[in-house]
Design a protein around this motif. Structure first.
Motif, PDB file in Angstrom:
ATOM      1  N   VAL A 291       3.883  15.550   0.199  1.00  0.00           N
ATOM      2  CA  VAL A 291       2.768  14.771   0.759  1.00  0.00           C
ATOM      3  C   VAL A 291       2.958  14.610   2.259  1.00  0.00           C
ATOM      4  O   VAL A 291       2.032  14.846   3.050  1.00  0.00           O
ATOM      5  N   ALA A 292       4.163  14.208   2.666  1.00  0.00           N
ATOM      6  CA  ALA A 292       4.445  13.994   4.091  1.00  0.00           C
ATOM      7  C   ALA A 292       4.342  15.295   4.876  1.00  0.00           C
ATOM      8  O   ALA A 292       3.805  15.323   5.992  1.00  0.00           O
TER       9      ALA A 292
ATOM     10  N   ALA B  30       5.279  14.159  -9.175  1.00  0.00           N
ATOM     11  CA  ALA B  30       6.508  14.951  -9.227  1.00  0.00           C
ATOM     12  C   ALA B  30       6.864  15.337 -10.660  1.00  0.00           C
ATOM     13  O   ALA B  30       7.532  16.350 -10.881  1.00  0.00           O
ATOM     14  N   GLY B  31       6.406  14.533 -11.618  1.00  0.00           N
ATOM     15  CA  GLY B  31       6.712  14.819 -13.013  1.00  0.00           C
ATOM     16  C   GLY B  31       5.686  15.687 -13.714  1.00  0.00           C
ATOM     17  O   GLY B  31       5.813  15.965 -14.911  1.00  0.00           O
ATOM     18  N   ASP B  32       4.670  16.140 -12.985  1.00  0.00           N
ATOM     19  CA  ASP B  32       3.638  16.980 -13.604  1.00  0.00           C
ATOM     20  C   ASP B  32       4.232  18.348 -13.956  1.00  0.00           C
ATOM     21  O   ASP B  32       4.788  19.021 -13.095  1.00  0.00           O
ATOM     22  N   PRO B  33       4.104  18.752 -15.214  1.00  0.00           N
ATOM     23  CA  PRO B  33       4.732  20.014 -15.611  1.00  0.00           C
ATOM     24  C   PRO B  33       4.038  21.259 -15.062  1.00  0.00           C
ATOM     25  O   PRO B  33       4.658  22.320 -14.965  1.00  0.00           O
ATOM     26  N   GLU B  34       2.760  21.150 -14.710  1.00  0.00           N
ATOM     27  CA  GLU B  34       2.002  22.320 -14.284  1.00  0.00           C
ATOM     28  C   GLU B  34       1.911  22.473 -12.765  1.00  0.00           C
ATOM     29  O   GLU B  34       1.948  23.587 -12.248  1.00  0.00           O
ATOM     30  N   ASP B  35       1.748  21.346 -12.058  1.00  0.00           N
ATOM     31  CA  ASP B  35       1.564  21.431 -10.605  1.00  0.00           C
ATOM     32  C   ASP B  35       2.255  20.249  -9.928  1.00  0.00           C
ATOM     33  O   ASP B  35       1.600  19.361  -9.389  1.00  0.00           O
ATOM     34  N   PRO B  36       3.582  20.227  -9.956  1.00  0.00           N
ATOM     35  CA  PRO B  36       4.292  19.073  -9.397  1.00  0.00           C
ATOM     36  C   PRO B  36       4.318  19.086  -7.868  1.00  0.00           C
ATOM     37  O   PRO B  36       4.302  20.146  -7.247  1.00  0.00           O
TER      38      PRO B  36
ATOM     39  N   LEU C  15       0.833  -1.198   0.000  1.00  0.00           N
ATOM     40  CA  LEU C  15       0.000   0.000   0.000  1.00  0.00           C
ATOM     41  C   LEU C  15       0.876   1.260   0.000  1.00  0.00           C
ATOM     42  O   LEU C  15       0.587   2.234  -0.713  1.00  0.00           O
ATOM     43  N   LEU C  16       1.953   1.226   0.762  1.00  0.00           N
ATOM     44  CA  LEU C  16       2.883   2.354   0.782  1.00  0.00           C
ATOM     45  C   LEU C  16       3.488   2.573  -0.602  1.00  0.00           C
ATOM     46  O   LEU C  16       3.680   3.713  -1.033  1.00  0.00           O
ATOM     47  N   TRP C  17       3.755   1.479  -1.311  1.00  0.00           N
ATOM     48  CA  TRP C  17       4.295   1.590  -2.668  1.00  0.00           C
ATOM     49  C   TRP C  17       3.345   2.381  -3.564  1.00  0.00           C
ATOM     50  O   TRP C  17       3.776   3.171  -4.399  1.00  0.00           O
ATOM     51  N   GLN C  18       2.038   2.198  -3.359  1.00  0.00           N
ATOM     52  CA  GLN C  18       1.065   2.959  -4.145  1.00  0.00           C
ATOM     53  C   GLN C  18       1.179   4.456  -3.862  1.00  0.00           C
ATOM     54  O   GLN C  18       1.103   5.273  -4.769  1.00  0.00           O
ATOM     55  N   VAL C  19       1.371   4.810  -2.603  1.00  0.00           N
ATOM     56  CA  VAL C  19       1.533   6.225  -2.237  1.00  0.00           C
ATOM     57  C   VAL C  19       2.807   6.780  -2.886  1.00  0.00           C
ATOM     58  O   VAL C  19       2.806   7.886  -3.453  1.00  0.00           O
ATOM     59  N   LEU C  20       3.875   6.015  -2.810  1.00  0.00           N
ATOM     60  CA  LEU C  20       5.137   6.447  -3.421  1.00  0.00           C
ATOM     61  C   LEU C  20       4.996   6.584  -4.929  1.00  0.00           C
ATOM     62  O   LEU C  20       5.505   7.533  -5.535  1.00  0.00           O
ATOM     63  N   PHE C  21       4.286   5.633  -5.546  1.00  0.00           N
ATOM     64  CA  PHE C  21       4.085   5.623  -6.988  1.00  0.00           C
ATOM     65  C   PHE C  21       3.309   6.880  -7.424  1.00  0.00           C
ATOM     66  O   PHE C  21       3.728   7.609  -8.332  1.00  0.00           O
ATOM     67  N   HIS C  22       2.189   7.132  -6.768  1.00  0.00           N
ATOM     68  CA  HIS C  22       1.399   8.324  -7.090  1.00  0.00           C
ATOM     69  C   HIS C  22       2.224   9.595  -6.897  1.00  0.00           C
ATOM     70  O   HIS C  22       2.142  10.535  -7.706  1.00  0.00           O
ATOM     71  N   SER C  23       3.013   9.649  -5.842  1.00  0.00           N
ATOM     72  CA  SER C  23       3.822  10.837  -5.563  1.00  0.00           C
ATOM     73  C   SER C  23       4.885  11.040  -6.626  1.00  0.00           C
ATOM     74  O   SER C  23       5.167  12.181  -7.034  1.00  0.00           O
TER      75      SER C  23
END
Length: 201
Positions: free
Chosen positions: A73-74, A61-67, A49-57
């Motif tokens: 998150v933490a 991080a790669g979003d060009p408009e609102d990274p 489940l933590l991997w999912q949080v890391l994956f989404h984060s």
């Protein structure tokens, strides 16, 4: 996670929407581990489940408009928990769970000023019984009740009324309707497997 995102061809193609089924699955597996698994199961499933949080984060991080990244998150979570626990991190006093809930709800209301309904923020994607229990709790805050329904329905609509009435009964007793049904279905599944084993032998 960053290395996987950079070097794994499959992972590079995944976006937030693609991950939703995995998030649902991993959350369900954590529930299974809590309700019927071992400590080792729970440790493993929490990691997944933590991997999912890391994956989404990492995707975010790669979003060009609102990274934002896992540190953001933490940080946001830490700030929220400090605000919602003034009896731990501030001068407020709360010696009972009920008093803690008063502080929590006050802080949450201050954060979510734009909400116009007690139902704002309640996800329709929750399992139906859990959603019913949540909505009934919110309804109670504004003086709305589900009412009673006959427990011998003759139509699908009446079945819905009966199920809602049963969830209301669960709330009145402090029971978790969703957990109760999961437990009973697990028992039924065990009976099915036992029956299959008898047929094989």
């Amino acid at each position: 996670m960053r290395a996987v995102r950079e070097r794994c061809a499959w992972t590079q193609t995944i976006d937030h929407r693609d991950l939703v089924p995995y998030l649902v699955e991993e959350s369900a597996e954590v529930i299974d581990a809590v309700e019927s698994g071992t400590r080792a199961d729970l440790r493993e499933e929490l990691g997944d489940l933590l991997w999912q949080v890391l994956f989404h984060s990492e995707i975010a991080a790669g979003d060009p408009e609102d990274p934002f990244d896992i540190d953001d998150v933490a940080r946001g979570l830490t700030e929220k928990m400090v605000r919602r626990h003034p009896h731990v991190f501030g001068d407020a006093v709360a010696s009972t769970p009920e008093e803690v809930l008063v502080h929590w709800n006050a802080a949450k209301a201050a954060e979510k000023r734009e909400r116009t309904s007690v139902l704002d923020g309640v996800s329709d994607h929750m399992p139906s019984l859990a959603l019913a229990q949540k909505v009934l709790g919110k309804a109670e805050q504004v003086g709305v009740t589900a009412g009673r329904a006959p427990l011998a329905p003759t139509t699908e609509s009446e079945l819905g009324d009966a199920l809602l009435a049963l969830v209301q009964l669960a709330r009145e007793h402090g029971w978790d309707a969703d957990r109760a049904l999961r437990s009973r279905v697990r028992g039924l599944s065990a009976e099915v497997r036992a029956s299959e084993a008898r047929q094989i032998t």
